[in-house]
Design a protein around this motif. Structure first.
Motif, PDB file in Angstrom:
ATOM      1  N   TYR A  28       7.427   0.073   4.305  1.00 51.46           N
ATOM      2  CA  TYR A  28       7.150   0.828   3.092  1.00 51.46           C
ATOM      3  C   TYR A  28       8.349   1.699   2.758  1.00 51.46           C
ATOM      4  O   TYR A  28       9.039   2.172   3.656  1.00 51.46           O
ATOM      5  CB  TYR A  28       5.917   1.733   3.267  1.00 51.46           C
ATOM      6  N   ASP A 107       0.282  10.474   1.455  1.00 48.95           N
ATOM      7  CA  ASP A 107       0.989   9.618   2.406  1.00 48.95           C
ATOM      8  C   ASP A 107       0.383   9.858   3.785  1.00 48.95           C
ATOM      9  O   ASP A 107       0.161  11.002   4.180  1.00 48.95           O
ATOM     10  CB  ASP A 107       2.479   9.978   2.460  1.00 48.95           C
ATOM     11  N   VAL A 141      -0.364   3.973  -8.598  1.00 54.56           N
ATOM     12  CA  VAL A 141      -0.070   3.273  -7.352  1.00 54.56           C
ATOM     13  C   VAL A 141       0.685   1.996  -7.687  1.00 54.56           C
ATOM     14  O   VAL A 141       0.455   1.386  -8.738  1.00 54.56           O
ATOM     15  CB  VAL A 141      -1.387   2.972  -6.583  1.00 54.56           C
ATOM     16  N   ASP A 142       1.597   1.609  -6.800  1.00 56.34           N
ATOM     17  CA  ASP A 142       2.285   0.337  -6.986  1.00 56.34           C
ATOM     18  C   ASP A 142       1.243  -0.782  -7.056  1.00 56.34           C
ATOM     19  O   ASP A 142       0.304  -0.817  -6.247  1.00 56.34           O
ATOM     20  CB  ASP A 142       3.243   0.053  -5.825  1.00 56.34           C
ATOM     21  N   THR A 144       1.368  -3.660  -6.073  1.00 57.21           N
ATOM     22  CA  THR A 144       1.331  -4.457  -4.847  1.00 57.21           C
ATOM     23  C   THR A 144       0.701  -3.716  -3.665  1.00 57.21           C
ATOM     24  O   THR A 144       0.480  -4.320  -2.622  1.00 57.21           O
ATOM     25  CB  THR A 144       2.756  -4.878  -4.450  1.00 57.21           C
ATOM     26  N   ASN A 145       0.394  -2.423  -3.818  1.00 49.03           N
ATOM     27  CA  ASN A 145      -0.156  -1.636  -2.722  1.00 49.03           C
ATOM     28  C   ASN A 145      -1.685  -1.748  -2.719  1.00 49.03           C
ATOM     29  O   ASN A 145      -2.404  -0.853  -3.165  1.00 49.03           O
ATOM     30  CB  ASN A 145       0.290  -0.179  -2.832  1.00 49.03           C
ATOM     31  N   SER A 148      -3.791   1.106  -0.915  1.00 51.70           N
ATOM     32  CA  SER A 148      -3.940   2.349  -1.671  1.00 51.70           C
ATOM     33  C   SER A 148      -4.851   2.154  -2.880  1.00 51.70           C
ATOM     34  O   SER A 148      -5.623   3.060  -3.230  1.00 51.70           O
ATOM     35  CB  SER A 148      -2.574   2.882  -2.104  1.00 51.70           C
TER      36      SER A 148
END
Length: 174
Positions: A28, A107, A141-142, A144-145, A148
């Motif tokens: 990450y 995080d 949020v990304d 691809t995450n 999350s």
């Protein structure tokens, strides 16, 4: 049982270990807050105390040092003497933060991931956001995450749209 607390110099050793874990994690990107740590705070206890004082001061609107600054409450997710993660609640958003950034960011240190901490941290943060006058928190949020995104959805997040590579969600804080 883990809890959200204000940053404290008492957790310096654990905080520095978490920073080292984030930097070593090749899966990450390094979270922005790791790069925001005042460099002397990484080696000097007095400088670390000053860093914690800076974080606590960022809750105040008058603390803004830059045009883009918004007040934010930084909290650490802690169990005993172990800092497991950090979370920040921005009290308001700029137009840029409306697109990418949102109200709440979190995080979890790599050694504490996949144990439910992110879901619990976000759940614990929602009443705090509410107390700051945020009725619906925006989270980004990304795309691809997936982990999350699941955290946000588990906490009632409603998908709004995608802006660039970021998915945007609204989460009611009640």
């Amino acid at each position: 049982m883990p809890e959200l607390i204000d940053p404290t110099p008492d957790l310096r050793t654990s905080f520095l270990a978490a920073v080292a874990e984030f930097r070593a994690d090749r899966d990450y990107p390094t979270p922005w807050f790791v790069n925001d740590v005042d460099p002397p705070a990484l080696t000097d206890a007095t400088a670390f105390t000053a860093y914690v004082t800076r974080l606590l001061g960022e809750q105040d609107e008058a603390a803004g040092r830059a045009e883009w600054f918004v007040p934010m409450t930084t909290l650490w997710w802690v169990e005993g003497d172990q800092m497991l993660g950090r979370l920040a609640i921005r009290h308001r958003l700029t137009p840029a933060l409306e697109k990418v950034g949102g109200h709440i960011g979190y995080d979890v240190r790599p050694s504490a991931r996949r144990q439910g901490h992110a879901t619990a941290m976000l759940a614990a943060a929602l009443p705090i956001a509410r107390s700051l006058g945020i009725a619906e928190a925006l989270l980004t949020v990304d795309a691809t995450n997936v982990a999350s995104r699941r955290v946000i959805e588990t906490n009632g997040g409603r998908f709004i749209d995608t802006v660039g590579e970021k998915c945007r969600y609204r989460v009611t804080t009640t």
